[in-house]
Design an enzyme around this catalytic site. Sequence first.
Site: not given
Ligand code: BG6
Length: 509
Positions: A168, A197-198, A202, A236, A255, A260, A360
């Site tokens: 992304k 999409d990581h 998870k 976050e 973002d 996500h 954030k």
């Molecule tokens: C990313 C965003 O895709 O995911 C970041 O670009 C964000 O801004 C991050 O901090 C959060 O990932 P995780 O795995 O720490 O929740």
Amino acid sequence: MDNPFRVGLETERAPAPCAFVIFGASGDLARRKLLPALYNLAVSRLLPPGFSIVGFAVTEMSEDQFRASMREGVAQFSRRKPIDEAVWNDFASRLHYVSGAFDDEANFARLRAKLDEIDANNGTRENRLYYLAIPPSLFPKVNDQLARAGLVADPSDASRYTRIIVEKPFGRDLASGDALNADLHRVFHERQIFRIDHYLGKETVQNLVALRFGNAIFEPIWNRNHIDHVQITVAEDIGVEGRGKFYEEAGTTRDIVQNHLLQLLMVMAMEPPVAFAADEVRDEKVKVLRALKPLVGEDALRDTVRGQYGPGNFVGRPVPGYREEPNVSPASHVETFVAMRLELDNWRFAGVPIYIRAGKRLTKRITEISVHFKDVPHALLREDGAHVEPDVLAIRIQPDEGIALRFVAKVPGPTMTLRPVAMDFKYGSTFGGSGPEAYERLILDAMLGDPTLFARADEVSAAWRFITPIHEAWASAPVPTFPSYAAGTWGPPEASDLIARDGRAWRRI
Ligand code: BG6
């Protein structure tokens, strides 16, 4: 392996030998995420024999310099520390590097020569997995060059494969997202494209599928008859971490929410698929997005809240506001927080509000989905007739991964005094750890050719179809008064008002 719950944790799946090419290999993603993930796959002995990595980037450096820089990344970001020298030495011997601009055909000829050499030496048989760790504006160039250099196999060719993993952002609105997909489809078939999409990698997100469809007790109550509302929080504590330039273009909605957070929503709300297979799962997920009640014009302004952090405190030390971050305009109107009230127009969830928030520089880092059940119809156990808090199932995606069911119990003693208590499952204590990183699982799946945990083109498009009108409504509204919350707090007061309007409150987490 003494813990019986750990039995079977390592997968038996074995991918075919392949070469893994990282475009943008000198960038942050390769060092922070990709190489540590690949190294950990090597430690877990999940990489196929002959597996090779080719870094490709504009930065001039020798293969030895590339190896040294990747080692430094692995040492810093690997979940397993310290580096296992034996594994590293073998792993490092599989690392190669090609430098050069993406618009020069000659560099792709050199890449091809390198890949041919790897095929000859390592038996990778023209199986190629490309990883685009580059800005989307460069995708068309790289795709064209790959096609021109004969580096894209026909998807029907069973003797070898070409797959491409795309990071992304998948565009910035519906039109650009669709254009990006159309561009990828000029060169690759959808089955060759793996949009990462990581969040889907998870363990806790996959466990939500297990919770819902591996147990008989939850599904019967997972609907409007029993659920009062749902909350999804992606909070976050960090700021934009030197990514001001990117964030000015994106904001939290692009973002986090478009990808996500909507992925979490889809997995929470989807119907049981007929099989746990790529198209079956993604067909059900995309239906959730199609059921989202559009937020357009006035509706968007009423049911969304955006905010931006100002200076504040984080663990006792002062931190700057968003507008003071490097590469951010001092008059920026980009949101670093967003809350929305969503509804799904479908049989299962009609009339069940889904409150989402992401931001954030909030009080802490926590991602959680909480399902709030309806109250008892008659408070017969209380003399005053007052209700105790209704039951909540809280799925903690991260950190402190687990699932907690909050319900009511009688406090020991002579009176029928009720109090909420919790049954708590924690990954850490049950399984002795939280398992592989998202990127490990996803890269392995791409090597195996399993796109179940990747976003399909129609999914990305449906997500933008929902998000774009919200951005349009914001663009036509008066500019917000930013900053609107202090760093280290739970966001602007309007976010509490959004949910309080319905007589509810954000869960204290
Ligand atoms: C990313 C965003 O895709 O995911 C970041 O670009 C964000 O801004 C991050 O901090 C959060 O990932 P995780 O795995 O720490 O929740």
